[in-house]
Enzyme design. Structure first.
Site, PDB file in Angstrom:
ATOM      1  N   HIS A 116       0.839  -0.793   0.013  1.00  0.00           N
ATOM      2  CA  HIS A 116      -0.265   0.024   0.118  1.00  0.00           C
ATOM      3  C   HIS A 116       0.977   1.519   0.211  1.00  0.00           C
ATOM      4  CE1 HIS A 116      -3.056  -3.194   1.245  1.00  0.00           C
ATOM      5  NE2 HIS A 116      -4.248  -2.497  -0.203  1.00  0.00           N
TER       6      HIS A 116
ATOM      7  N   GLU B 227     -10.180 -11.819  -6.650  1.00  0.00           N
ATOM      8  CA  GLU B 227      -8.688 -11.699  -6.143  1.00  0.00           C
ATOM      9  C   GLU B 227      -8.004 -12.580  -5.541  1.00  0.00           C
ATOM     10  OE1 GLU B 227      -8.104  -8.432  -3.607  1.00  0.00           O
ATOM     11  OE2 GLU B 227     -10.454  -8.193  -3.042  1.00  0.00           O
TER      12      GLU B 227
ATOM     13  N   ASP C 122      -4.161  -9.435  -5.744  1.00  0.00           N
ATOM     14  CA  ASP C 122      -4.861 -10.708  -4.481  1.00  0.00           C
ATOM     15  C   ASP C 122      -4.358 -11.263  -5.484  1.00  0.00           C
ATOM     16  OD1 ASP C 122      -4.198  -9.504  -1.556  1.00  0.00           O
ATOM     17  OD2 ASP C 122      -5.691  -8.048  -1.896  1.00  0.00           O
TER      18      ASP C 122
ATOM     19  N   CYS D 282      -8.787  -4.025 -11.492  1.00  0.00           N
ATOM     20  CA  CYS D 282      -8.598  -3.253 -10.795  1.00  0.00           C
ATOM     21  C   CYS D 282      -6.554  -3.104 -10.007  1.00  0.00           C
ATOM     22  CB  CYS D 282      -9.454  -2.110  -9.866  1.00  0.00           C
ATOM     23  SG  CYS D 282     -10.304  -3.257  -8.812  1.00  0.00           S
TER      24      CYS D 282
HETATM   25  C1  PEP Z   1      -6.497  -5.493  -5.852  1.00  0.00           C
HETATM   26  O1  PEP Z   1      -5.604  -6.579  -4.869  1.00  0.00           O
HETATM   27  O2  PEP Z   1      -5.459  -5.992  -6.969  1.00  0.00           O
HETATM   28  C2  PEP Z   1      -6.636  -5.021  -5.213  1.00  0.00           C
HETATM   29  C3  PEP Z   1      -6.954  -3.974  -6.562  1.00  0.00           C
HETATM   30  O3  PEP Z   1      -7.026  -4.372  -4.023  1.00  0.00           O
HETATM   31  P1  PEP Z   1      -5.415  -3.805  -2.442  1.00  0.00           P
HETATM   32  O4  PEP Z   1      -4.311  -3.697  -4.084  1.00  0.00           O
HETATM   33  O5  PEP Z   1      -6.378  -2.935  -2.553  1.00  0.00           O
HETATM   34  O6  PEP Z   1      -5.784  -4.802  -1.687  1.00  0.00           O
HETATM   35 MG    MG Z   2      -6.618  -7.139  -3.152  1.00  0.00          MG
END
Ligand code: PEP
Ligand code: MG
Length: 568
Positions: free
Chosen positions: A186, A428, A452, A499
């Protein structure tokens, strides 16, 4: 030269500021001169109270009154005789200030954590914060004020937590270097959002530099130079100019539709973490929000945000996007995203634990409050709800049931909302991918979370540098999964987006065009780059490339072919 994982593009050249983790352990001492010890103790408290009040004033101006009140509460708490009086008594009995502070704070932490009342339990993290801050003062530990580092700073740290990253002021920080984290941690996502070049997982970098050393970091190649020679410096200054020039050229794509070379339209949305980011998405020409990571509303707080507070945040994003779609994801905590005041239990395998939709369904009050806030915001634009980390059909059904219940309540209560609100499913996990056909029958749309999906398909921790060589969405297993998910969605007649960070990867885009992805959701700063790459590929060319790639057996072969085919 040092090497790490390139996570945020661009060249950073600047002066080092090291952020080191502090050891807060101390030897309890027997005190003879208790008056002097109390004086030392109260000096630390006074300094803490002054700084906290000044910080609260700054927060009041920059963020809001309520947030400032939380900080002021910290100053009031330590001045309360129930706390400081108790500590004084222990010092009078010969304990040192550090021991008195720790014992009394720990006693209150224990007391509050056993209480049934949520508000009281939330005091636990407040007390822990106060304890750490004053302990640092007593031990003479100077904290670096990340918000106020000098312009031209490169932050170097063993780890940069999301809350540290969120204090960064873009104008002052020209680069970020850490010893842990990967492309989809993150902190990396936040660094990209701030458009600060960053290289993570550089082994030994904290010890390799001193404050005020000059460093160059290449956030595209993952290279780092400490106190470089003049010729290296000039080379990278030119590279930096070239990068800036290319970024300027992308301006030609502003205000254009997102079309493939043969004119097929796709949607190009943005990933955001706060309502303020929605303004950025709009400024960067995003056509909607494909992922609103709501957990930051919870993480940047010291207690659960109320329904009204959440509603205001969602409404702000929805109104900013003025009728463009806004996909709001329900709380996705756990894994690397901790919320101290929730008191999540320590788990041996947090990425496989009680997180995301599992936590929400296990804590229905929290889930209901969030869904009510999201559904209320649907009266102000085009909102969709998205559920993270789904592994079973039951999970999506349960969320849909809660959504229907709330909508029924709203009809009775006369609360405005979109009666056709769509509920989608993030794909995911390996399980969700394998049952994509079953989930497609339940969900209104899919969004593939490759960050993920790669982690769970490849069984690699997405932030662990030792296994980073396996963490790639170009692994044949992950590509097959993405292809299967899009096929299942289309067979069921629902749209499918992506995403995860792979949606903006220049090597991935032709494959996604071939698979027929309907919506790409990327970091706002990458909208124009993604639009320019999509515009260079026709469906026919992309199909031909995908056909070759999907026959290959290794990630290395796949990326080599894609690199060769890449269009400038
Ligand atoms: C993902 O896992 O691709 C996602 C968009 O969610 P995050 O990165 O917030 O886990
Ligand atoms: Mg994710």
């Amino acid at each position: 030269m040092y090497k790490g994982i390139a996570v945020s593009r661009g060249i950073g050249i600047g002066s080092v500021c090291r952020i080191v983790k502090h050891d807060l352990s101390f030897e309890p001492r027997r005190i003879e001169d208790t008056e002097a010890e109390k004086e030392r103790f109260h000096k630390a408290i006074d300094a803490f109270v002054d700084e906290t009040n000044a910080m609260a004033e700054d927060v009041r101006k920059r963020i809001g009154v309520k947030e400032a009140e939380i900080l002021r509460g910290h100053a009031v708490m330590i001045s309360d005789p129930a706390m400081s009086g108790e500590m004084d008594k222990m010092i009078d009995q010969g304990q040192c200030a550090e021991a008195a502070l720790s014992a009394v704070c720990d006693m209150f932490i224990g007391m509050f954590s056993r209480m049934d009342d949520d508000n009281m339990r939330q005091r636990v993290s407040d007390i822990a914060d106060v304890k750490t801050s004053i302990l640092k003062k007593l031990l003479g530990i100077e904290e670096i004020d990340i918000k106020n580092v000098a312009p031209g700073t490169v932050l170097v740290s063993s780890d940069l937590t999301p809350s540290m990253t969120s204090q960064i002021v873009k104008e002052n920080v020209t680069g970020i270097l850490t010893e842990t984290g990967g492309k989809t941690s993150h902190s990396a996502i936040l660094a990209r959002a701030l458009e600060i070049p960053a290289v993570l997982s550089v082994p030994g970098i904290v010890d390799a530099v001193k404050d005020r050393d000059t460093v160059i970091l290449d956030g595209t190649e993952g290279e780092v130079f400490v106190n470089p020679e003049g010729d290296v410096l000039s080379k990278y200054m030119l590279k930096r100019e070239e990068f800036i020039r290319r970024q300027a050229e992308l301006k030609n794509y502003v205000g254009k539709e997102t079309l493939t070379a043969d004119g097929d339209r796709v949607e190009l949305f943005c990933n955001i973490g706060t309502p303020r980011d929605a303004k950025k998405a709009l400024k960067c020409d995003g056509e909607g929000i494909g992922l609103f990571r709501t957990e930051f509303l919870f993480m940047d707080n010291t207690r659960l945000p109320s329904e009204d507070e959440q509603f205001e945040a969602y409404r702000e994003a929805v109104e900013t996007m003025a009728g463009r779609p806004v996909i709001i994801r329900t709380l996705d905590i756990g894994g690397d995203k901790d919320i101290p005041y929730l008191g999540l239990k320590k788990e041996d395998n947090p990425f496989l634990g009680f997180r995301a939709v599992r936590y929400c369904l296990g804590n229905e009050d929290i889930c209901r409050t969030q869904l009510r806030a999201i559904i209320r915001s649907s009266a102000f634009g085009k909102v969709r709800i998205m559920v993270p980390l789904v592994t079973t059909v039951d999970e999506i059904r349960s969320i849909k049931r809660l959504v229907s219940d709330i909508k029924e309540d709203f009809v009775k209560e006369g609360i405005d909302h979109d009666t056709d609100l769509e509920v989608g499913c993030m794909i995911e996990t390996a399980s969700a991918s394998l049952i994509a056909d079953l989930l497609a029958a339940e969900a209104d749309f899919f969004s593939i979370g490759t960050n993920d999906l790669t982690q769970y398909t490849m069984s690699v921790d997405r932030g662990n540098p030792s296994v980073a060589y396996l963490y790639s969405p170009f692994q044949p297993s992950v590509l097959r999964s993405i292809r299967y998910i899009t096929e299942c969605a289309h067979r069921a007649g629902i749209p499918v987006g992506m995403c995860g960070e792979a949606a903006a990867d220049p090597l991935m885009i032709p494959l996604l065009i071939a698979f027929g992805l309907d919506e790409y959701s990327v970091n706002p700063v990458l909208v124009l780059t993604a639009r320019s790459i999509i515009s260079k590929w026709s469906k026919k060319e992309a199909d031909e490339l995908a056909r070759r790639v999907m026959e290959l057996s290794t990630e290395e072969e796949i990326t080599a072919v894609l690199r060769e085919a890449m269009k400038e």
